[in-house]
Design an enzyme around this catalytic site. Structure first.
Site, mmCIF file in Angstrom:
data_model
loop_
_atom_site.group_PDB
_atom_site.id
_atom_site.type_symbol
_atom_site.label_atom_id
_atom_site.label_comp_id
_atom_site.label_asym_id
_atom_site.label_seq_id
_atom_site.Cartn_x
_atom_site.Cartn_y
_atom_site.Cartn_z
ATOM 1 N N LYS A 1 52.533 -2.084 35.116
ATOM 2 C CA LYS A 1 51.199 -1.699 34.673
ATOM 3 C C LYS A 1 50.284 -1.464 35.872
ATOM 4 O O LYS A 1 50.368 -2.194 36.871
ATOM 5 C CB LYS A 1 50.652 -2.812 33.770
ATOM 6 N N SER B 1 45.009 -2.932 26.694
ATOM 7 C CA SER B 1 44.982 -2.126 27.896
ATOM 8 C C SER B 1 46.372 -1.731 28.401
ATOM 9 O O SER B 1 46.478 -0.923 29.333
ATOM 10 C CB SER B 1 44.245 -2.896 29.006
ATOM 11 N N SER C 1 45.860 -7.277 24.856
ATOM 12 C CA SER C 1 46.275 -6.041 25.524
ATOM 13 C C SER C 1 47.776 -5.780 25.545
ATOM 14 O O SER C 1 48.198 -4.702 25.951
ATOM 15 C CB SER C 1 45.744 -6.021 26.957
#
Length: 474
Positions: free
Chosen positions: A83, A158, A182
């Protein structure tokens, strides 16, 4: 199997170690798919093709040189993206912000070091919203991350890019992180299994501070066993961590093959956020999951009221303060998204006494809630209050309305970031429009094993692996 990307992470790792599958061939397959299909789903913000091929070549040599394949790393040669909130030495890291569009990582996060040690190949960095603050993945750095089930809709956030990559067959599994839902939010809207582990299970170091303990790294995968294996790889404390998770007996992967026994499961569909309404599709997923759990022999009862609306303003205060933790160079604040600026203004206006009072209020609420929640092996909720949202549903609004819509969309997830308990999204339901609708199971502190066993039982009873979005066979 028709395509290499039909292989799960564990299947691919087994095939590489046995010599039946070349990690170079596997990596090239994924890099080809990323080049062709990433523009449709916005999964990757940075592709590291050259480095990935070098890593794959080293993995192939390791297989050839190994005296015993059992001694090879558990995910040798398997592509697992990182990520873009996590730093990788020598690789671009934007944190989803134009402020850092040209930043190059100068160290490996602890979780990245562990992924390297496990033998993974990193095909690139997955897209995130600015600083990971929103529950959707849209901004100035890259195109929106979209769920492959309907590319007019957001992949969530996210970890939106991570989920879009796995759901589109652009990675067999992915590393994500979760500070207010997230991992679970994008897993729900992309039809995947995701684990938010117990606080302290995976180190946030060496750069990101623990502080409030809301956020943790975790896995996103298509199957329970793949997520469990990735959790085994990423788990482990590091010097300086503020939190430590209770120890686990055996590996997380072992729990995926272990019957959970008869469990006592509480359920609740009461949103903590005032004014939030649960959409009929999310109600249907929740009721179907309740019935399935009872059919499997578990006791399902209603959860007494815990962690209610009184927690919301305290969490929102912490969220604003967290938005200030990313340092922005002087003269570059104007490059921030309106929502980020609005959150940072709220955070910067918070006094130290206000922050401590919010923390104290949350701790007081947890001291009352834990004796109730610990009476159950798991707790069932809808993961989200609404089906996957159209791209722009949040992002195109003024900051205050944007934030309000986000809280109404995800009124169940953040409670378990506050408490530190493990929680998973299980993709059991698809609505009449073919959109995935997840359910959430939370466990006791240190109870990831129980959640993995229970989720594997649900997966066996109601398999989801056969469901593939249209992009899958492209």
């Amino acid at each position: 199997m028709t395509h290499l990307h039909d292989l799960g992470a564990r299947e691919a790792a087994d095939a590489v170690r046995s010599g039946r599958l070349s990690p170079v061939e596997l990596t090239d397959h994924y890099l080809d798919r990323i080049e062709r299909l990433n523009p449709q789903v916005g999964a990757y913000v940075t592709v590291t093709a050259e480095a990935a091929r070098e890593q794959a070549a080293r993995a192939e040599k390791a297989v050839l040189d190994a005296a015993d394949p059992a001694d090879l790393p558990p995910l040798l040669g398997v592509p697992v993206p990182v990520k873009d909130l996590n730093m990788v030495d020598g690789v671009r890291m934007t944190s989803g912000s134009s402020v850092f569009a040209d930043l190059t990582g100068f160290a490996d996060d602890s979780v990245v070091r562990l992924l390297r040690a496990a033998g993974t190949v990193m095909p690139g960095k997955t897209a995130v919203p600015e600083f990971g603050l929103p529950c959707y993945t849209e901004g100035d750095v890259a195109p929106p991350a979209r769920t492959p089930w309907d590319t007019a809709r957001s992949a969530g956030g996210s970890s939106g890019g991570a989920a879009a990559a796995v759901a589109s067959g652009l990675a067999p599994a992915a590393q994500g992180s979760d500070g207010g839902g997230s991992i679970r939010i994008p897993s729900s809207v992309c039809g995947l299994f995701g684990i938010k582990p117990t606080r302290g299970r995976i180190s946030q170091g060496p750069i990101v501070p623990d502080l409030f303990g809301l956020s943790t790294n975790g896995p996103i995968a298509r199957s329970v066993e793949d997520a469990a294996l990735l959790l085994d790889v990423m788990a482990g404390p590091m010097p300086g961590d503020l939190y430590a998770a209770p120890p686990v007996e055996g590996t997380f992967l072992s729990y995926a093959g272990r019957p959970p026994g008869r469990l006592r499961i509480a359920r609740s569909m009461r949103p903590a956020v005032p004014g939030a309404e649960v959409h009929p599709d999310c109600v249907a997923a929740y009721e179907e999951a309740s019935a399935l759990l009872e059919d499997l022999g578990h006791e399902v009862v209603e959860l007494p009221p815990v962690l209610g609306p009184e927690m919301v303003p305290h969490f929102e205060l912490l969220w604003g303060v967290m938005a200030t933790m990313t340092p922005v160079p002087d003269g570059r604040e104007h490059l921030l998204q309106p929502l980020t600026r609005w959150l940072r203004e709220r955070g910067n206006a918070t006094t130290a006494p206000q922050l401590f009072r919010a923390h104290a209020a949350l701790q007081g609420a947890l001291r009352a809630a834990f004796p109730v929640m610990d009476g159950f092996d798991a707790i069932l909720h809808p993961t989200l209050a609404q089906p996957p949202a159209p791209v722009g549903h949040f992002h195109d609004q003024e900051p205050e309305e944007n934030f309000r819509r986000q809280t109404l969309f995800t009124p169940f997830c953040a409670a378990y970031n506050i408490s530190g308990q493990p929680a998973v999204n299980v993709p059991l339901h698809w609505n009449a429009d073919g959109l995935p609708i997840g359910i959430m199971l939370a466990g006791r502190l240190g109870g990831e094993g129980t959640l993995i066993s229970l989720s594997a039982q649900l997966e066996e009873a109601r398999p989801w692996a056969g469901r593939k979005p249209p992009i899958w066979d492209a």
